[in-house]
Design an enzyme around this catalytic site. Sequence first.
Site, PDB file in Angstrom:
ATOM      1  N   ASP A  96       2.006  -4.204   1.299  1.00 44.81           N
ATOM      2  CA  ASP A  96       0.638  -3.959   1.747  1.00 44.81           C
ATOM      3  C   ASP A  96       0.323  -2.475   1.540  1.00 44.81           C
ATOM      4  O   ASP A  96       0.507  -1.956   0.445  1.00 44.81           O
ATOM      5  CB  ASP A  96       0.489  -4.430   3.198  1.00 44.81           C
ATOM      6  N   TYR A 194      -7.596   3.385   5.820  1.00 45.19           N
ATOM      7  CA  TYR A 194      -8.741   2.853   5.081  1.00 45.19           C
ATOM      8  C   TYR A 194      -9.873   3.871   5.029  1.00 45.19           C
ATOM      9  O   TYR A 194     -10.531   4.018   3.987  1.00 45.19           O
ATOM     10  CB  TYR A 194      -9.239   1.567   5.749  1.00 45.19           C
ATOM     11  N   HIS A 248       0.469 -13.543   2.394  1.00 45.16           N
ATOM     12  CA  HIS A 248       0.528 -12.082   2.288  1.00 45.16           C
ATOM     13  C   HIS A 248       1.778 -11.492   2.925  1.00 45.16           C
ATOM     14  O   HIS A 248       2.249 -10.436   2.513  1.00 45.16           O
ATOM     15  CB  HIS A 248      -0.726 -11.507   2.974  1.00 45.16           C
TER      16      HIS A 248
END
Length: 268
Positions: A96, A194, A248
Amino acid sequence: MPTYTHDGLTFDYTDAGAGEPVVLLHGFPEDAQSWQRVAPLLHDAGLRTLAPEQRGYSPGAKPKRRGDYTLDKLSGDVLALLDAAGIERAHVVGHDWGGGVAWDLATRHPQRVASLVVLATPHPSAAMWAIPRSKQALRSWYMGFFQLPWLPERAGARVIERMLTSSGLNAEDARRYAERYADPARLTGPMNWYRAIPLSQPATDLTVRVPTTYVWGNGDPYLDRVAAEKTRDFVAADYRFVELDATHWLPQDEPDAVATAIIERVMS
């Protein structure tokens, strides 16, 4: 748990096993324990693992400004770990967001990376190429939401367990992360990764020139096949693409396959 310092911050990490060093970089909203099912398999194969609690996650490494979470700083944290451990070159594994750091480290500092294994996250140039050619933008909608102040933390703390289980993570780990982030303030550091995206400056040359394995789950709700398959175009070294029938959350739910990919890459 041992610690090391960098940029005025103190990072916790685990260091176990003996042999060739393998750095394990967790993603969002994970921690070093995300490797707890993978690391013993690597130790059994004669490898040493170092798994840091990354910036924004480790209790002593939670700067407040989003500018403190740019990729060069995140990669610098990994270099500081290697320096603290007396390691010149390591095999680097990332899942990730940890995969994002791994790609960046391999392009900025290839002399410190013996090999690369990235789980889930495509090469950043492949991801950008895929946006107008796939559903990747729709899959990544939350990245825009995370740019807002304070609201994502409050919403995330309420729904994180449901969000994780609905995306395929096992109930045990989802519950542990929900407990960790019951206080919305604890999500600020992880979400600042982010928020720092618009501020990050990529390396001059984004081509990866170290041996690389990319592992992708074909049930990943966040990352599209188009970007996954395009990733090979940005690696100018021995490259392997491993597709799993998985979601994921590869380190938690596919530890045997992940460990096999790492061991085969390190031993090749």
